[in-house]
Design a protein around this motif. Structure first.
Motif, PDB file in Angstrom:
ATOM      1  N   ASN A   5       0.356  14.156   7.806  1.00  0.00           N
ATOM      2  CA  ASN A   5       0.477  12.948   8.615  1.00  0.00           C
ATOM      3  C   ASN A   5      -0.486  11.896   8.078  1.00  0.00           C
ATOM      4  N   LEU A   6       0.009  10.684   7.957  1.00  0.00           N
ATOM      5  CA  LEU A   6      -0.816   9.597   7.461  1.00  0.00           C
ATOM      6  C   LEU A   6      -1.427   8.844   8.629  1.00  0.00           C
ATOM      7  N   GLU A   7      -2.643   8.372   8.422  1.00  0.00           N
ATOM      8  CA  GLU A   7      -3.348   7.621   9.454  1.00  0.00           C
ATOM      9  C   GLU A   7      -2.555   6.363   9.779  1.00  0.00           C
ATOM     10  N   ILE A   8      -2.456   6.084  11.060  1.00  0.00           N
ATOM     11  CA  ILE A   8      -1.767   4.864  11.467  1.00  0.00           C
ATOM     12  C   ILE A   8      -2.682   3.665  11.258  1.00  0.00           C
ATOM     13  N   GLU A   9      -2.093   2.517  11.138  1.00  0.00           N
ATOM     14  CA  GLU A   9      -2.882   1.317  10.859  1.00  0.00           C
ATOM     15  C   GLU A   9      -3.707   0.860  12.053  1.00  0.00           C
ATOM     16  N   ARG A  24      -5.466  -4.980   3.725  1.00  0.00           N
ATOM     17  CA  ARG A  24      -4.405  -5.922   4.109  1.00  0.00           C
ATOM     18  C   ARG A  24      -4.635  -7.278   3.461  1.00  0.00           C
ATOM     19  N   GLU A  25      -5.893  -7.695   3.440  1.00  0.00           N
ATOM     20  CA  GLU A  25      -6.262  -8.979   2.844  1.00  0.00           C
ATOM     21  C   GLU A  25      -6.004  -8.985   1.339  1.00  0.00           C
ATOM     22  N   LYS A  26      -6.316  -7.869   0.663  1.00  0.00           N
ATOM     23  CA  LYS A  26      -6.196  -7.789  -0.802  1.00  0.00           C
ATOM     24  C   LYS A  26      -4.778  -7.512  -1.269  1.00  0.00           C
ATOM     25  N   VAL A  27      -4.083  -6.579  -0.600  1.00  0.00           N
ATOM     26  CA  VAL A  27      -2.769  -6.155  -1.093  1.00  0.00           C
ATOM     27  C   VAL A  27      -1.625  -6.401  -0.115  1.00  0.00           C
ATOM     28  N   GLY A  28      -1.931  -6.859   1.074  1.00  0.00           N
ATOM     29  CA  GLY A  28      -0.885  -7.203   2.026  1.00  0.00           C
ATOM     30  C   GLY A  28      -0.441  -6.078   2.949  1.00  0.00           C
ATOM     31  N   GLU A  29      -0.725  -4.854   2.575  1.00  0.00           N
ATOM     32  CA  GLU A  29      -0.342  -3.709   3.394  1.00  0.00           C
ATOM     33  C   GLU A  29      -1.315  -2.567   3.119  1.00  0.00           C
ATOM     34  N   ILE A  30      -1.175  -1.515   3.867  1.00  0.00           N
ATOM     35  CA  ILE A  30      -2.032  -0.345   3.654  1.00  0.00           C
ATOM     36  C   ILE A  30      -1.212   0.673   2.861  1.00  0.00           C
ATOM     37  N   LEU A 169       3.923  11.609  -1.475  1.00  0.00           N
ATOM     38  CA  LEU A 169       3.981  10.290  -0.852  1.00  0.00           C
ATOM     39  C   LEU A 169       5.114   9.479  -1.477  1.00  0.00           C
ATOM     40  N   GLN A 170       5.792   8.724  -0.619  1.00  0.00           N
ATOM     41  CA  GLN A 170       6.929   7.912  -1.034  1.00  0.00           C
ATOM     42  C   GLN A 170       6.699   6.463  -0.615  1.00  0.00           C
ATOM     43  N   PRO A 171       7.382   5.532  -1.264  1.00  0.00           N
ATOM     44  CA  PRO A 171       7.180   4.108  -0.943  1.00  0.00           C
ATOM     45  C   PRO A 171       7.372   3.767   0.545  1.00  0.00           C
ATOM     46  N   ASP A 172       8.223   4.504   1.233  1.00  0.00           N
ATOM     47  CA  ASP A 172       8.485   4.173   2.637  1.00  0.00           C
ATOM     48  C   ASP A 172       7.596   4.938   3.618  1.00  0.00           C
ATOM     49  N   ASP A 173       6.606   5.682   3.100  1.00  0.00           N
ATOM     50  CA  ASP A 173       5.681   6.423   3.985  1.00  0.00           C
ATOM     51  C   ASP A 173       4.700   5.477   4.642  1.00  0.00           C
TER      52      ASP A 173
END
Length: 173
Positions: A5-9, A24-30, A169-173
């Motif tokens: 399970n991945l940590e939620i934002e 988020r500031e550097k890459v736009g997403e986690i 891990l996949q792009p949509d995870d």
């Protein structure tokens, strides 16, 4: 689907929340890898600091570092990472055909071509590197500091590749 399970934002952990804000500031997403690292805040902190320092400092341009990340991800079979680093190269102004060549370990730029071949060998089997590999880099004006930086970028992404592949891990995870 990720094997853990991945940590939620929207975490309540202040340390994780601060790093997620910075990401988020550097890459736009986690990215999924950082959400996995967040299961242990000290691992998240260590990996984020490492990435910022290795990519943000040193003498190699970011384009070379992303080219290394792209090639290493291809050699290690990390499709998720390969996709991200190819996209990063396009954002940096590389044409798609050039990005594909880089992923395959080739470049029309002699210096970059040599770096790609060097990191391919270092990634697959560093025991096959020899003095002539290092001397070839030096002949093209790479300093010993540059060579250490090349190897460090290679090593960082190899580690990330292995974790991401192991966790599936996949792009949509």
């Amino acid at each position: 689907m990720a094997r853990i399970n991945l940590e939620i934002e929207n975490t309540n952990d202040l340390e994780v929340s601060d790093i997620f804000s910075e990401l988020r500031e550097k890459v736009g997403e986690i990215p999924a890898a950082y959400r996995a690292f967040a299961l242990h805040p000290h691992i998240l902190q260590a990996n984020w600091n490492r990435t910022k320092n290795i990519l943000g400092k040193g003498s190699l341009p970011i384009e070379v570092k992303e080219a290394i990340a792209t090639r290493v991800s291809k050699v290690n079979g990390c499709d998720f990472c390969l996709k991200i680093h190819k996209e990063n190269l396009v954002k940096l102004g590389f044409k798609s055909a050039t990005v594909e060549s880089i992923a395959n370990g080739e470049s029309s730029d002699q210096r970059l071509d040599l770096v790609l071949k060097f990191v391919s060998t270092a990634t697959k089997d560093p025991h096959h590197l020899n003095d002539s590999d290092f001397n070839a880099l030096k002949k093209l004006d790479f300093s010993e500091r540059d060579i250490l930086e090349i190897l460090t970028v290679m090593e960082m992404y190899t580690g990330y590749n292995k974790i991401i592949v192991a966790l599936d891990l996949q792009p949509d995870d």
